[in-house]
Design an enzyme around this catalytic site. Sequence first.
Site, PDB file in Angstrom:
ATOM      1  N   ASP A  88     -57.843 -34.842 -53.656  1.00 40.55           N
ATOM      2  CA  ASP A  88     -58.903 -35.797 -53.182  1.00 40.55           C
ATOM      3  C   ASP A  88     -58.542 -37.152 -53.318  1.00 40.55           C
ATOM      4  O   ASP A  88     -58.918 -37.816 -54.537  1.00 40.55           O
ATOM      5  CB  ASP A  88     -60.143 -35.362 -53.961  1.00 40.55           C
TER       6      ASP A  88
ATOM      7  N   LYS B 296     -62.242 -49.147 -39.759  1.00 43.61           N
ATOM      8  CA  LYS B 296     -60.903 -49.445 -39.414  1.00 43.61           C
ATOM      9  C   LYS B 296     -60.891 -51.011 -39.357  1.00 43.61           C
ATOM     10  O   LYS B 296     -59.862 -51.411 -39.763  1.00 43.61           O
ATOM     11  CB  LYS B 296     -60.774 -48.831 -37.876  1.00 43.61           C
TER      12      LYS B 296
ATOM     13  N   GLY C 245     -53.790 -32.839 -41.257  1.00 43.38           N
ATOM     14  CA  GLY C 245     -54.274 -33.414 -40.015  1.00 43.38           C
ATOM     15  C   GLY C 245     -53.418 -33.429 -38.826  1.00 43.38           C
ATOM     16  O   GLY C 245     -52.358 -33.127 -38.980  1.00 43.38           O
ATOM     17  N   GLN C 246     -54.057 -33.812 -37.847  1.00 39.43           N
ATOM     18  CA  GLN C 246     -53.318 -33.797 -36.541  1.00 39.43           C
ATOM     19  C   GLN C 246     -51.855 -34.685 -36.713  1.00 39.43           C
ATOM     20  O   GLN C 246     -50.829 -34.049 -36.313  1.00 39.43           O
ATOM     21  CB  GLN C 246     -54.117 -34.559 -35.513  1.00 39.43           C
TER      22      GLN C 246
ATOM     23  N   ARG D 102     -57.043 -29.463 -48.739  1.00 39.15           N
ATOM     24  CA  ARG D 102     -56.986 -27.784 -48.562  1.00 39.15           C
ATOM     25  C   ARG D 102     -55.557 -27.680 -48.537  1.00 39.15           C
ATOM     26  O   ARG D 102     -54.807 -28.125 -48.067  1.00 39.15           O
ATOM     27  CB  ARG D 102     -57.895 -27.501 -47.458  1.00 39.15           C
TER      28      ARG D 102
ATOM     29  N   TYR E 255     -66.646 -45.345 -37.724  1.00 34.50           N
ATOM     30  CA  TYR E 255     -65.285 -45.158 -37.795  1.00 34.50           C
ATOM     31  C   TYR E 255     -64.503 -46.542 -37.558  1.00 34.50           C
ATOM     32  O   TYR E 255     -63.475 -46.873 -38.214  1.00 34.50           O
ATOM     33  CB  TYR E 255     -64.866 -44.148 -36.881  1.00 34.50           C
TER      34      TYR E 255
ATOM     35  N   GLY F 221     -53.682 -36.653 -46.338  1.00 36.81           N
ATOM     36  CA  GLY F 221     -53.982 -36.071 -45.229  1.00 36.81           C
ATOM     37  C   GLY F 221     -53.148 -35.263 -44.118  1.00 36.81           C
ATOM     38  O   GLY F 221     -52.990 -35.229 -43.227  1.00 36.81           O
TER      39      GLY F 221
HETATM   40  C1  AKB Z   1     -60.857 -40.854 -32.187  1.00 34.83           C
HETATM   41  O1  AKB Z   1     -61.134 -40.277 -30.885  1.00 34.83           O
HETATM   42  O2  AKB Z   1     -61.870 -40.936 -32.739  1.00 34.83           O
HETATM   43  C2  AKB Z   1     -59.576 -40.969 -32.574  1.00 34.83           C
HETATM   44  C3  AKB Z   1     -59.036 -42.398 -32.424  1.00 34.83           C
HETATM   45  C4  AKB Z   1     -59.088 -42.993 -30.890  1.00 34.83           C
HETATM   46  O3  AKB Z   1     -58.941 -43.134 -33.163  1.00 34.83           O
HETATM   47  N1  AKB Z   1     -58.848 -40.330 -31.653  1.00 34.83           N
END
Ligand code: AKB
Length: 322
Positions: free
Chosen positions: A53, A147, A15-16, A40, A143, A12
Site C-alpha cells: 500500500d 496530475k 494496472g493497465q 492485490r 484526477y 501499481g
Molecule cells: C483517463 O481517461 O482518465 C486516462 C487518462 C487519459 O489519463 N486514460
Amino acid sequence: MAMKRESILVIGANGQIGTALLPLLRTQFGQSHVIATDLRQPQSDQGLFELLDATKPDALTDVVRRYRITQIYHLAAVLSAKGESDPIWAWNLNMQTVLNVLEVARLHKVKKVFIPSSIAAFGEHAPKYDTPQMAFLDPATVYGISKVATENWSMYYHKRYGLDVRSLRYPGVISYQSMPGGGTTDYAVSIYHEAVQGHNFECFLSADTLLPMIYMDDALRATLELMDAPEANISVRTSYNLAGMSFTPAELTKAIQVHFPDFVTEYKPDFRQAIADSWPKTIDDSVAQQDWGWKPAFDLPRMTQEMITNLTPVYQPLVSTL
Ligand code: AKB
C-alpha cells in the site's frame, strides 16, 4: 547482452500499464531485478511480487531498502471518471502515493523515478488543437488536478534535491493485455472487446468526440526511451507531451467495420462527455521529439489490426460454443 545491475520497483503493477510494462522490464533488467507491487495479488504470478500500500511510507521504505531499489515506476492512480465519484479519496490516494514515492526516493538515493501525468492535466484554457508543451493548466477533474500537482512536485524534487524524476503526459492508452479501470478514454478499449465477440457497442461519448490516444506498444516504448535518455537531454521536469494518434468514436467504429462490417456503435453520452470535452483533441509533442527522439509507430488501422488479432483468441472458446 549483459544485464544492467539495477533493481526496479513497479508500484501499481496489476494496472493497465504495469501489466504490459513488467515483461519488458524483466527482459531488460532480469527476472530477479524487477519487483512488482500492488494492493492485490496478481492474477498470474510471473516473478517477484510484494503486496504494497504505497500510501504507507513505512511499507514503501521497507521494500525500497530490502531490495536496494535503484529505479521506481509509480503507476498507481485513480483515473478521471472514477475520481469524480469521490474526489477527496481520489486526491488523497493520488497525492499521498506520489509524495511518498518522491520522499522515499530522495531519502534512499533512488537513481531514477518515473511518475506519469496525463492529457487530463489540461483544461478549458489550453488550446484544443496541437496543445503545446507549455500551456495553461486548469483541469476539470480531481484526477487532472492531482496530475498538475504531481508534475510540479516532481519538478520541485528535481530542482531542490536533484532527484531524477521523469514523466510523460499519456494520452488514452489502448491495450489488449488488461482492461483499464475508471478512465474516460476507456471506451476505446471496451469497443474492441465487444466487436470481437460479435456484439454491438454502447458508447458513453458522442460520435464526434476527438481525443488523443496511443497504442500500448508506443506508450511503453516512449516510457523506456525517456527513462534511457541521457540526463542532459531531459529539458522538461514537469511532464512531456506525448502524441500517438487522435480519433473520434465514429472513426474508430469505421476502422473496426473494415474487419467486422456489421459492427454498430450506439451513442449515449453520460457525465464523461464533459470530461472529454475539457481535454485536448490533438497534442504537439515536438519537445519530446527534439529531446529524446520520440516518434510513434502505430496509427488507427495498424492498432485496430493488432487489437483484433490479439483479442480474438481470448474470446474464441466462448464464441465457438454459443
Ligand atoms: C483517463 O481517461 O482518465 C486516462 C487518462 C487519459 O489519463 N486514460
